[in-house]
Design a protein around this motif. Structure first.
Motif, PDB file in Angstrom:
ATOM      1  N   SER A 156       0.840  -1.201   0.000  1.00  0.00           N
ATOM      2  CA  SER A 156       0.000   0.000   0.000  1.00  0.00           C
ATOM      3  C   SER A 156       0.870   1.244   0.000  1.00  0.00           C
ATOM      4  N   PHE A 157       0.403   2.245  -0.730  1.00  0.00           N
ATOM      5  CA  PHE A 157       1.198   3.449  -0.982  1.00  0.00           C
ATOM      6  C   PHE A 157       0.321   4.679  -0.792  1.00  0.00           C
ATOM      7  N   LYS A 158       0.969   5.853  -0.737  1.00  0.00           N
ATOM      8  CA  LYS A 158       0.214   7.058  -0.379  1.00  0.00           C
ATOM      9  C   LYS A 158       0.665   8.263  -1.176  1.00  0.00           C
ATOM     10  N   ILE A 159      -0.315   9.155  -1.422  1.00  0.00           N
ATOM     11  CA  ILE A 159      -0.083  10.497  -1.964  1.00  0.00           C
ATOM     12  C   ILE A 159      -0.649  11.517  -0.978  1.00  0.00           C
ATOM     13  N   PHE A 160       0.144  12.536  -0.646  1.00  0.00           N
ATOM     14  CA  PHE A 160      -0.314  13.682   0.147  1.00  0.00           C
ATOM     15  C   PHE A 160      -0.622  14.804  -0.859  1.00  0.00           C
ATOM     16  N   MET A 161      -1.879  14.981  -1.219  1.00  0.00           N
ATOM     17  CA  MET A 161      -2.180  15.862  -2.348  1.00  0.00           C
ATOM     18  C   MET A 161      -1.849  17.321  -2.099  1.00  0.00           C
ATOM     19  N   PHE A 162      -1.775  17.745  -0.840  1.00  0.00           N
ATOM     20  CA  PHE A 162      -1.561  19.172  -0.584  1.00  0.00           C
ATOM     21  C   PHE A 162      -0.101  19.545  -0.445  1.00  0.00           C
ATOM     22  N   TYR A 163       0.813  18.559  -0.419  1.00  0.00           N
ATOM     23  CA  TYR A 163       2.214  18.875  -0.156  1.00  0.00           C
ATOM     24  C   TYR A 163       2.873  19.692  -1.264  1.00  0.00           C
ATOM     25  N   GLY A 164       2.292  19.730  -2.443  1.00  0.00           N
ATOM     26  CA  GLY A 164       2.950  20.420  -3.541  1.00  0.00           C
ATOM     27  C   GLY A 164       3.272  21.871  -3.256  1.00  0.00           C
ATOM     28  N   SER A 165       2.359  22.573  -2.559  1.00  0.00           N
ATOM     29  CA  SER A 165       2.630  23.987  -2.265  1.00  0.00           C
ATOM     30  C   SER A 165       2.046  24.411  -0.924  1.00  0.00           C
ATOM     31  N   HIS A 166       1.828  23.446  -0.036  1.00  0.00           N
ATOM     32  CA  HIS A 166       1.302  23.769   1.286  1.00  0.00           C
ATOM     33  C   HIS A 166       1.965  22.824   2.269  1.00  0.00           C
ATOM     34  N   GLY A 167       2.405  23.334   3.405  1.00  0.00           N
ATOM     35  CA  GLY A 167       3.192  22.534   4.329  1.00  0.00           C
ATOM     36  C   GLY A 167       2.355  21.646   5.221  1.00  0.00           C
ATOM     37  N   LEU A 168       3.030  20.852   6.030  1.00  0.00           N
ATOM     38  CA  LEU A 168       2.359  19.938   6.928  1.00  0.00           C
ATOM     39  C   LEU A 168       1.492  20.683   7.939  1.00  0.00           C
ATOM     40  N   HIS A 216      -4.441  11.456   0.663  1.00  0.00           N
ATOM     41  CA  HIS A 216      -4.864  12.551   1.537  1.00  0.00           C
ATOM     42  C   HIS A 216      -5.403  13.633   0.614  1.00  0.00           C
ATOM     43  N   CYS A 217      -6.721  13.845   0.660  1.00  0.00           N
ATOM     44  CA  CYS A 217      -7.375  14.692  -0.341  1.00  0.00           C
ATOM     45  C   CYS A 217      -7.673  16.089   0.198  1.00  0.00           C
ATOM     46  N   GLU A 218      -6.756  17.015  -0.063  1.00  0.00           N
ATOM     47  CA  GLU A 218      -6.987  18.441   0.136  1.00  0.00           C
ATOM     48  C   GLU A 218      -6.273  19.173  -0.992  1.00  0.00           C
ATOM     49  N   THR A 219      -6.763  20.375  -1.310  1.00  0.00           N
ATOM     50  CA  THR A 219      -6.250  21.120  -2.452  1.00  0.00           C
ATOM     51  C   THR A 219      -5.419  22.306  -1.968  1.00  0.00           C
ATOM     52  N   ALA A 220      -4.120  22.274  -2.291  1.00  0.00           N
ATOM     53  CA  ALA A 220      -3.183  23.241  -1.728  1.00  0.00           C
ATOM     54  C   ALA A 220      -3.561  24.684  -2.054  1.00  0.00           C
ATOM     55  N   GLU A 221      -3.904  24.955  -3.300  1.00  0.00           N
ATOM     56  CA  GLU A 221      -4.173  26.340  -3.697  1.00  0.00           C
ATOM     57  C   GLU A 221      -5.372  26.919  -2.950  1.00  0.00           C
ATOM     58  N   ILE A 222      -6.412  26.097  -2.772  1.00  0.00           N
ATOM     59  CA  ILE A 222      -7.588  26.542  -2.022  1.00  0.00           C
ATOM     60  C   ILE A 222      -7.208  26.843  -0.578  1.00  0.00           C
ATOM     61  N   MET A 223      -6.433  25.950   0.028  1.00  0.00           N
ATOM     62  CA  MET A 223      -6.063  26.130   1.431  1.00  0.00           C
ATOM     63  C   MET A 223      -5.173  27.349   1.629  1.00  0.00           C
ATOM     64  N   THR A 224      -4.247  27.571   0.719  1.00  0.00           N
ATOM     65  CA  THR A 224      -3.358  28.727   0.851  1.00  0.00           C
ATOM     66  C   THR A 224      -4.151  30.024   0.803  1.00  0.00           C
ATOM     67  N   ALA A 225      -5.077  30.110  -0.143  1.00  0.00           N
ATOM     68  CA  ALA A 225      -5.889  31.321  -0.276  1.00  0.00           C
ATOM     69  C   ALA A 225      -6.797  31.526   0.931  1.00  0.00           C
ATOM     70  N   TYR A 226      -7.421  30.450   1.398  1.00  0.00           N
ATOM     71  CA  TYR A 226      -8.350  30.575   2.514  1.00  0.00           C
ATOM     72  C   TYR A 226      -7.625  30.822   3.831  1.00  0.00           C
ATOM     73  N   THR A 227      -6.440  30.269   3.981  1.00  0.00           N
ATOM     74  CA  THR A 227      -5.660  30.558   5.186  1.00  0.00           C
ATOM     75  C   THR A 227      -5.362  32.050   5.275  1.00  0.00           C
ATOM     76  N   ARG A 228      -4.930  32.626   4.164  1.00  0.00           N
ATOM     77  CA  ARG A 228      -4.648  34.070   4.131  1.00  0.00           C
ATOM     78  C   ARG A 228      -5.916  34.859   4.463  1.00  0.00           C
ATOM     79  N   MET A 229      -7.038  34.443   3.888  1.00  0.00           N
ATOM     80  CA  MET A 229      -8.305  35.145   4.095  1.00  0.00           C
ATOM     81  C   MET A 229      -8.730  35.091   5.569  1.00  0.00           C
ATOM     82  N   VAL A 230      -8.637  33.922   6.168  1.00  0.00           N
ATOM     83  CA  VAL A 230      -9.056  33.756   7.561  1.00  0.00           C
ATOM     84  C   VAL A 230      -8.167  34.580   8.486  1.00  0.00           C
TER      85      VAL A 230
END
Length: 487
Positions: free
Chosen positions: A153-165, A215-229
Motif C-alpha cells: 500500500s502506498f500514499k499520496i499527500f495531495m496538498f504537499y505540492g505547495s502547502h506545508g504539513l 490525503h485529499c486536500e487542495t493546496a491552492e484553495i487552502m493557501t488562499a483561505y488561510t490568508r483570508m481567515v
C-alpha cells in the motif's frame, strides 16, 4: 483436531456477519483460532472467562504515524502500548522520506531497511507500513517494495505540492527532500498511480491487495483561505483552522484524484480521513461516475467524536481539520448507511512541547496531529452503539475491511485459521477520558473529559495477553507484517 491451548468462554462474540453478538466459545492453539461455536470442549485448555463481555476481533488500525514527531524506535515502544490499551492489535503506519520521520531523503532501498531496524523487537502489537513515493526515483521502486518487503500500500499527500504539513510553506523541496528540479504535484501523482498499477500487473496474484491511498486536500484553495481567515481575524482556534482548509477543498481533491485513477486504470483507491459532508458527497459521486474504480472511504474516530466546539483543546489540530457539528452528524449518517469502509485513529503522538507554538493559543503555529488509538474501539462502541450501529458493523469497519484491503489475510475476524487477535470489551462501564491515564507519551488529548460507555479491558495478540484488566503486560512481541500475511 488436537486439544486447544486456550478457550475463551462466557463471551459474546462480535462477528461481521452477525449484527448482534453471539454466545460462542473460541478455541486457540499456537496463536491461531482453531474453533468457534457454542460449548466447545475445554479439556486440557486454559480457560479465559470473559464474564459476559463482548469479544471483538483485534482492531486493524490502518492509519497511524509512528515516528513522525518522536524517534521511530521510541514511538514503536511507547505508542504500541497505547494500541494495546485500545484493542488495536495491528497498526499500519504511514511513512515517507523527507523532514519528520527519519529526516532523510534518498531511495527506499536504503531508507526502508532503516525503518524496519528502528522498529524491530519494540512493538507490543503487530505492525506494517504504507510508503509514499515522493521522488522520481521512488516510482521505480514500487514494484520491488511489494516483492522484497511485502509493502502493498502506498500514499499520496495531495496538498504537499505547495502547502506545508502545518500550514503555508515556501520551500517544499527542502521539506520533502526531493532532488532539485523535481516537483511534488499533480503530474507526480499521476505517475505514482501508474507505478502502483504497474506493480499490480507485476504481481497479479496480489493485485486486489495492492492499493493507493490519498490525503485529499487542495493546496491552492487552502493557501488562499488561510490568508483570508488570518486577514479577517474574526475566527480563532479550531473554527479558524477548519475555515482555512475548507470542506470543498477536500471535495475538489477527491474529484481530481478520482479522475486520475480513471485515467491511469488504477482501480484500488483509498480516500483517507474524509471529514465532511462535502468530502463524502464528492467521494460517492466519484464512485458512481467511475464504477470501474474500487473506492474505499475512511473516517477517523477523531472526526466522529469531536467537533470544533466540543474538542477539549487546540491539541485537536489535525489535517484535514476537525469540523463543525453538522459535518460530524453527516459522517455518522454515512457510517450508519454503510458508506464508510473503515474507521481509524490517525494516531500521531505529538508531545505538548512540540505541539503548541508561541503564542500557545495560535492555531496556525501549532503542529498538526494527535494520538487516539487508545480510544478507537471504545469510542465506536460507545458512540456508535448509542446511535444504533450494530456491533457486527463495528467489527467490519475496525477489523475485517482494512485487513482484507491491505493484504492482512491472517487478520480481521474471529474465524478458524486466523490469528487469535482478540479484545474483551465491557459495554457496561462508564468512564471519563483522561490523558493522564493513557499509555501514550502524549500529555494531552482532544477527548479530555469525554464520557465513554464501553471500555477495552483485555487485549490478546495471537492468543497471548498484552493487556489485562486495562494494564499492558509482558514484553514486546509484535512482529512486522510482510504482506500478504498468511500461514
Amino acid at each position: 483436531m488436537s486439544a486447544a491451548d486456550k478457550i475463551f468462554t462466557n463471551v459474546r462474540v462480535v462477528h461481521h456477519d452477525h449484527a448482534e453478538p453471539q454466545a460462542w466459545d473460541v478455541a486457540v492453539s499456537d496463536g491461531v483460532i482453531t474453533a468457534v461455536g457454542p460449548d466447545l470442549d475445554r479439556t486440557g485448555a486454559e480457560v479465559v472467562d470473559g464474564q459476559g463481555r463482548l469479544l471483538f476481533p483485534g482492531v486493524v488500525d490502518a492509519h497511524q504515524h509512528w515516528g513522525i514527531y518522536n524517534p521511530l524506535s521510541d514511538d514503536t515502544a511507547i505508542e504500541s502500548r497505547a494500541c494495546a490499551q485500545g484493542g488495536v492489535t495491528t497498526a499500519l503506519n504511514y511513512m515517507r522520506t523527507g523532514q519528520y520521520y527519519l529526516n532523510k531523503g534518498g531511495s527506499y532501498a536504503d531508507f526502508f531497511p532503516q525503518v524496519l531496524a528502528a522498529a524491530e523487537g519494540r512493538s507490543y502489537v503487530d505492525y506494517g507500513f504504507h510508503l509514499a513515493p515522493m521522488s522520481k526515483e521512488h516510482l521505480g521502486e514500487v514494484s520491488s517494495l511489494v516483492g522484497e518487503h511485502g509493502v502493498t500500500s502506498f500514499k499520496i499527500f495531495m496538498f504537499y505540492g505547495s502547502h506545508g504539513l502545518h500550514g503555508r510553506s515556501a520551500s517544499q523541496s527542502d521539506f520533502l527532500m526531493i532532488p532539485e528540479g523535481e516537483r511534488y504535484d499533480l503530474a507526480h501523482f499521476e505517475f505514482v498511480m501508474r507505478a502502483v498499477q504497474k506493480a499490480r500487473q507485476d504481481h497479479p496474484e496480489l493485485a486486489d491487495e495492492i492499493s493507493l491511498s490519498l490525503h485529499c486536500e487542495t493546496a491552492e484553495i487552502m493557501t488562499a483561505y488561510t490568508r483570508m481567515v488570518e486577514e479577517e481575524g474574526t475566527l480563532t482556534g479550531l473554527a479558524a483552522y477548519s475555515a482555512s482548509r475548507p470542506q470543498h477543498s477536500e471535495g475538489l481533491a477527491v474529484t481530481i484524484a478520482s479522475y486520475l485513477a480513471h485515467e491511469t486504470d488504477l482501480p484500488t483507491i483509498n480516500l483517507l480521513h474524509l471529514t465532511s459532508a462535502k468530502a463524502m458527497d464528492a467521494a460517492l459521486r466519484m464512485a458512481a461516475t467511475f464504477p470501474e474504480v474500487d473506492f474505499r472511504r475512511e473516517v477517523t474516530i477523531g472526526h466522529l467524536l469531536a467537533d470544533i466546539d466540543t474538542a477539549a483543546n487546540l491539541g485537536a489540530k489535525v489535517n484535514p481539520p476537525i469540523r463543525p457539528r453538522e459535518d460530524v452528524e453527516a459522517l455518522w449518517s454515512h457510517v450508519l448507511d454503510g458508506n464508510v469502509d473503515w474507521v481509524v485513529s490517525d494516531h500521531a503522538c505529538c508531545k505538548d512541547e512540540m505541539k503548541f507554538g508561541d503564542p500557545r493559543e495560535d492555531i496556525f503555529v501549532a503542529k498538526s496531529g494527535f494520538g487516539g488509538a487508545e480510544y478507537l474501539l471504545a469510542g465506536m462502541v460507545s458512540e456508535g452503539g448509542s446511535r444504533g450501529l450494530p456491533m457486527g458493523e463495528i467489527a467490519r469497519m475496525t477489523a475485517l475491511n482494512p485487513a482484507r484491503r491491505f493484504g492482512l489475510r491472517s487478520k480481521g475476524a474471529i474465524e478458524v485459521g486466523l490469528d487469535a487477535d482478540l479484545v474483551l470489551v465491557d459495554p457496561e462501564v462508564r468512564w471519563t477520558v483522561r490523558a493522564a491515564e493513557s499509555e501514550s507519551a502524549q500529555e494531552y488529548t482532544p477527548f479530555e473529559g469525554f464520557e465513554m460507555t464501553a471500555q477495552v479491558t483485555d487485549t490478546f495478540l495471537r492468543g497471548e495477553a498484552v493487556l489485562v484488566d486495562g494494564k499492558v503486560v509482558g514484553e514486546p512481541r509484535g512482529s512486522y507484517l510482510r504482506r500478504p500475511t498468511g500461514r
